[in-house]
Write a protein that holds these residues in place. Structure first.
Motif, PDB file in Angstrom:
ATOM      1  N   GLN A  30       1.901  -1.115  -4.839  1.00  0.00           N
ATOM      2  CA  GLN A  30       1.421  -0.717  -6.270  1.00  0.00           C
ATOM      3  C   GLN A  30       0.257   0.114  -4.935  1.00  0.00           C
ATOM      4  N   LEU A  31      -0.200   1.349  -6.375  1.00  0.00           N
ATOM      5  CA  LEU A  31      -0.234   2.675  -5.574  1.00  0.00           C
ATOM      6  C   LEU A  31      -1.489   1.923  -5.366  1.00  0.00           C
ATOM      7  N   GLN A  32      -2.195   0.892  -6.344  1.00  0.00           N
ATOM      8  CA  GLN A  32      -3.666   0.006  -6.214  1.00  0.00           C
ATOM      9  C   GLN A  32      -4.047  -0.878  -4.829  1.00  0.00           C
ATOM     10  N   GLU A  33      -2.567  -1.141  -4.527  1.00  0.00           N
ATOM     11  CA  GLU A  33      -3.047  -1.687  -3.340  1.00  0.00           C
ATOM     12  C   GLU A  33      -3.128  -1.484  -2.295  1.00  0.00           C
ATOM     13  N   LEU A  34      -2.853   0.265  -1.845  1.00  0.00           N
ATOM     14  CA  LEU A  34      -2.950   0.895  -1.127  1.00  0.00           C
ATOM     15  C   LEU A  34      -4.089   1.598  -0.925  1.00  0.00           C
ATOM     16  N   ALA A  35      -4.603   1.958  -2.684  1.00  0.00           N
ATOM     17  CA  ALA A  35      -5.977   2.698  -2.167  1.00  0.00           C
ATOM     18  C   ALA A  35      -7.250   1.413  -1.929  1.00  0.00           C
ATOM     19  N   ASP A  36      -6.591  -0.256  -2.515  1.00  0.00           N
ATOM     20  CA  ASP A  36      -7.560  -0.966  -2.252  1.00  0.00           C
ATOM     21  C   ASP A  36      -7.479  -1.406  -0.481  1.00  0.00           C
TER      22      ASP A  36
END
Length: 120
Positions: A30-36
């Motif tokens: 997920q993009l959120q995982e990458l952002a984190d």
């Protein structure tokens, strides 16, 4: 990873920047995982994909993917290994966990040792 494979991860043809969306998609993240993992807000991935933190993480991921593809001989196997395989030499963390911790060099050295037959 040769140039042809690297182009698949570029923001657009002729771009010097890697695409967070393409990398996340290929790794089933997920993009959120990458952002984190990059320690940035999720919107940064789309609004400022050229951000140094984002690009540094994407380069590290692709560096490990390249070494894993060389070690295992297949990019799909390498992708699965990166995300899912606990590595006993690293306290059973995955390669992706190690990249998130900033330990890219250690993973690459490990994979190079597999490639030449020292560990496996």
């Amino acid at each position: 990873m040769n140039v042809m494979h690297m182009r698949a991860f570029l923001e657009s043809p002729g771009s010097a920047f890697l695409s967070p969306t393409k990398v996340a998609s290929r790794l089933s993240l997920q993009l959120q995982e990458l952002a984190d993992s990059a320690h940035v807000h999720r919107n940064t991935l789309t609004a400022r994909p050229q951000s140094p933190k984002v690009q540094e993480l994407l380069r590290a991921i692709l560096r490990v993917l390249s070494a894993a593809t060389e070690a295992f001989g297949d990019q799909d196997v390498a992708l699965s290994w990166m995300r899912n395989e606990p590595v006993s030499a690293f306290r059973h963390k995955t390669a992706l966990d190690l990249v998130r911790e900033g330990r890219t060099e250690a993973v690459v050295i490990y994979l190079e040792s597999i490639s030449v037959g020292f560990i496996g």
